[in-house]
Every structure is written in structure tokens, then in C-alpha cells.
Design a protein around this motif. Structure first.
Motif, PDB file in Angstrom:
ATOM      1  N   LEU A  29      18.061 -23.383  80.288  1.00  0.00           N
ATOM      2  CA  LEU A  29      16.927 -24.053  80.003  1.00  0.00           C
ATOM      3  C   LEU A  29      16.218 -23.577  78.768  1.00  0.00           C
ATOM      4  O   LEU A  29      15.132 -24.298  78.162  1.00  0.00           O
ATOM      5  N   ALA A  30      16.261 -22.413  78.358  1.00  0.00           N
ATOM      6  CA  ALA A  30      15.673 -21.822  77.361  1.00  0.00           C
ATOM      7  C   ALA A  30      16.267 -22.093  75.861  1.00  0.00           C
ATOM      8  O   ALA A  30      15.383 -22.420  74.867  1.00  0.00           O
ATOM      9  N   TYR A  31      17.421 -22.449  76.106  1.00  0.00           N
ATOM     10  CA  TYR A  31      18.131 -22.762  74.508  1.00  0.00           C
ATOM     11  C   TYR A  31      18.673 -24.070  74.458  1.00  0.00           C
ATOM     12  O   TYR A  31      19.335 -24.466  73.403  1.00  0.00           O
ATOM     13  N   PHE A  32      18.829 -24.910  75.484  1.00  0.00           N
ATOM     14  CA  PHE A  32      19.639 -26.102  75.312  1.00  0.00           C
ATOM     15  C   PHE A  32      18.822 -27.320  75.958  1.00  0.00           C
ATOM     16  O   PHE A  32      17.897 -27.237  76.857  1.00  0.00           O
ATOM     17  N   GLY A  67      22.397 -31.908  76.168  1.00  0.00           N
ATOM     18  CA  GLY A  67      23.394 -30.478  76.012  1.00  0.00           C
ATOM     19  C   GLY A  67      23.389 -29.916  74.968  1.00  0.00           C
ATOM     20  O   GLY A  67      23.859 -28.945  74.630  1.00  0.00           O
ATOM     21  N   LEU A  68      22.703 -30.492  73.951  1.00  0.00           N
ATOM     22  CA  LEU A  68      22.452 -29.908  72.374  1.00  0.00           C
ATOM     23  C   LEU A  68      21.718 -28.458  72.434  1.00  0.00           C
ATOM     24  O   LEU A  68      20.763 -28.506  73.286  1.00  0.00           O
ATOM     25  N   PRO A  69      21.853 -27.644  71.590  1.00  0.00           N
ATOM     26  CA  PRO A  69      20.933 -26.546  71.086  1.00  0.00           C
ATOM     27  C   PRO A  69      19.590 -27.190  71.154  1.00  0.00           C
ATOM     28  O   PRO A  69      19.294 -28.282  70.492  1.00  0.00           O
ATOM     29  N   ASN A  70      18.326 -26.685  71.631  1.00  0.00           N
ATOM     30  CA  ASN A  70      17.011 -27.133  71.441  1.00  0.00           C
ATOM     31  C   ASN A  70      16.320 -26.398  70.293  1.00  0.00           C
ATOM     32  O   ASN A  70      17.114 -25.684  69.416  1.00  0.00           O
ATOM     33  N   GLN A  82      16.788 -22.544  69.853  1.00  0.00           N
ATOM     34  CA  GLN A  82      18.263 -22.212  69.352  1.00  0.00           C
ATOM     35  C   GLN A  82      18.293 -22.248  68.141  1.00  0.00           C
ATOM     36  O   GLN A  82      18.869 -21.611  67.119  1.00  0.00           O
ATOM     37  N   PHE A  83      17.784 -23.810  67.575  1.00  0.00           N
ATOM     38  CA  PHE A  83      18.147 -24.144  66.194  1.00  0.00           C
ATOM     39  C   PHE A  83      17.407 -23.172  65.399  1.00  0.00           C
ATOM     40  O   PHE A  83      18.020 -22.855  64.180  1.00  0.00           O
ATOM     41  N   ASP A 103      28.097 -25.213  61.329  1.00  0.00           N
ATOM     42  CA  ASP A 103      26.996 -26.047  61.200  1.00  0.00           C
ATOM     43  C   ASP A 103      26.336 -26.052  62.585  1.00  0.00           C
ATOM     44  O   ASP A 103      27.078 -25.467  63.666  1.00  0.00           O
ATOM     45  N   THR A 104      25.092 -26.608  62.596  1.00  0.00           N
ATOM     46  CA  THR A 104      24.583 -26.843  64.018  1.00  0.00           C
ATOM     47  C   THR A 104      23.948 -28.160  64.031  1.00  0.00           C
ATOM     48  O   THR A 104      22.882 -28.600  63.345  1.00  0.00           O
ATOM     49  N   LEU A 105      24.090 -28.851  65.280  1.00  0.00           N
ATOM     50  CA  LEU A 105      23.371 -30.158  65.610  1.00  0.00           C
ATOM     51  C   LEU A 105      22.461 -29.738  66.902  1.00  0.00           C
ATOM     52  O   LEU A 105      22.890 -29.403  67.773  1.00  0.00           O
ATOM     53  N   ALA A 106      21.122 -30.039  67.000  1.00  0.00           N
ATOM     54  CA  ALA A 106      20.310 -29.830  67.587  1.00  0.00           C
ATOM     55  C   ALA A 106      19.404 -30.810  67.983  1.00  0.00           C
ATOM     56  O   ALA A 106      19.260 -31.808  67.064  1.00  0.00           O
ATOM     57  N   ARG A 107      18.722 -30.821  69.168  1.00  0.00           N
ATOM     58  CA  ARG A 107      17.553 -31.853  69.556  1.00  0.00           C
ATOM     59  C   ARG A 107      16.116 -31.081  69.264  1.00  0.00           C
ATOM     60  O   ARG A 107      16.014 -30.243  69.835  1.00  0.00           O
ATOM     61  N   LEU A 108      15.518 -31.464  68.228  1.00  0.00           N
ATOM     62  CA  LEU A 108      14.339 -30.828  67.886  1.00  0.00           C
ATOM     63  C   LEU A 108      13.111 -31.381  68.825  1.00  0.00           C
ATOM     64  O   LEU A 108      12.445 -30.373  69.000  1.00  0.00           O
TER      65      LEU A 108
END
Length: 198
Positions: free
Chosen positions: A29-32, A37-40, A43-44, A104-109
Motif C-alpha cells: 500500500l505504501a510503495y505500489f 501493481g507499479l511502483p507509486n 517508491q519512484f 530502469d523504473t516505470l511507476a504511476r505518479l
């Protein structure tokens, strides 16, 4: 029959397992992002900060931040419903994941924003990564039996030219936006040129 000691051991194992599962749930919940399911964002930011930290006194190698903002997100939700939009975004993530390389990192901002941390590789420059991302954002997503042409605003920043902090790099990428996807697909090449020249 199970002894009292065995019963206590079983109960303790269950308690420890439950505690571990709860800790994993809280961490997710804190990081995704729950929908993709992406890093939030949290985490980014941590990964971007880690990328900025000098190693053995040396400055980090060049890397880029690619930002994609989905146009008319709320209108999409009103038209198709939140569950269907979540499926679209999950399909998009599958497309974008082909671009992710080591480091690399793909995240939902945010609800309508996605962000890439892309590193330069021997066989892929930052300009090539930007071109590939623009092409993938501009590709219609397949959700169940339908194809959807989403419209995105894309931006790009590069370390160290556009900043040397997490906020400055993200803000620079968010500032420069050109549309791709949908009817904006025809301007994709000028988008890539503009981001590469920024």
C-alpha cells in the motif's frame, strides 16, 4: 493427539506468518499502485534519489525521466467506468514494460500520470528510449475485445542538464509536453524531436 507444546508452536507460526503477510500488505500500500501493481510516487522518488547519489565520489552517469499524462482521464472514467479504465492502464503497462531495462523504473505518479526513469545502455541511448516510449504511449491499448486510442502528453528531462534533484527532474519532464496517441499520433515525430532537443 497434538500436544499443548505443539499447539502453541503451530499458533506461534501462524501468528508470525500473519504478521509477515500484514507487513507485506502495508508495504504494498505504501510503495505500489493498487490498480496497476507499479511502483507509486513514493517508491519512484526513492529510486530516483538513489540514482542521484554519487558512487565513490563520482557523479551518476546520464539518465532521463519520461513523463506521460493521460488526457481527459475523468471523461474516460465517466464513459467507460473505473474498472474498464483500470484494465486499459494495465494493458498499457504491459506495453510499456517492454522498454524497461536493468536499472530502469516505470511507476504511476498519479491517477493520470506515469513516469519512467531510464538509464543509458550500450545498445540504447536516452534519445532512443524516448522514441520507444513515445511509440508505446501512442500505440492503442487492447482491453478485452476492444482497442482504445488514448491521448497522452509526453515530457522528458535529462540529468544533469535539466536538474540535479528529484523534484527538478520530474518538474522539467512534466513541463515539456507534446501529445501522442489518438489524433495526436501524427505529431509523434515532432514530439520526439522536441524532447530530444530539450
Amino acid at each position: 493427539p497434538i500436544s499443548l507444546m505443539d499447539a502453541r508452536a503451530v499458533a506461534e507460526r501462524r501468528r508470525v506468518e500473519h504478521k509477515r503477510m500484514e507487513a507485506d500488505r502495508v508495504r504494498r500500500l505504501a510503495y505500489f499502485d493498487a490498480a496497476t501493481g507499479l511502483p507509486n510516487r513514493s517508491q519512484f522518488n526513492e529510486r530516483l534519489l538513489h540514482q542521484l547519489i554519487a558512487v565513490n565520489g563520482k557523479a551518476p552517469p546520464p539518465f532521463g525521466v519520461i513523463y506521460g499524462e493521460l488526457r481527459d482521464y475523468r471523461a474516460l472514467v465517466e464513459k467507460h467506468g473505473q474498472d474498464r479504465v483500470n484494465l486499459m492502464l494495465t494493458a498499457l503497462v504491459r506495453q510499456l514494460s517492454h522498454l524497461v531495462r536493468e536499472g530502469d523504473t516505470l511507476a504511476r505518479l498519479s491517477y493520470d500520470g506515469f513516469v519512467f526513469l531510464v538509464r543509458e545502455h550500450a545498445d540504447r541511448s536516452l534519445e532512443q528510449a524516448t522514441q520507444q516510449a513515445a511509440a508505446l504511449f501512442g500505440t492503442p491499448v487492447q482491453s478485452e475485445t476492444q482497442s482504445f486510442r488514448l491521448v497522452w502528453g509526453l515530457g522528458f528531462s535529462r540529468y544533469p542538464e535539466h536538474g540535479n534533484s528529484t523534484q527538478s527532474l520530474i518538474r522539467a519532464a512534466m513541463k515539456l509536453q507534446r501529445e501522442v496517441g489518438g489524433e495526436g499520433r501524427s505529431v509523434m515525430q515532432q514530439t520526439i524531436s522536441a524532447m530530444g532537443a530539450a
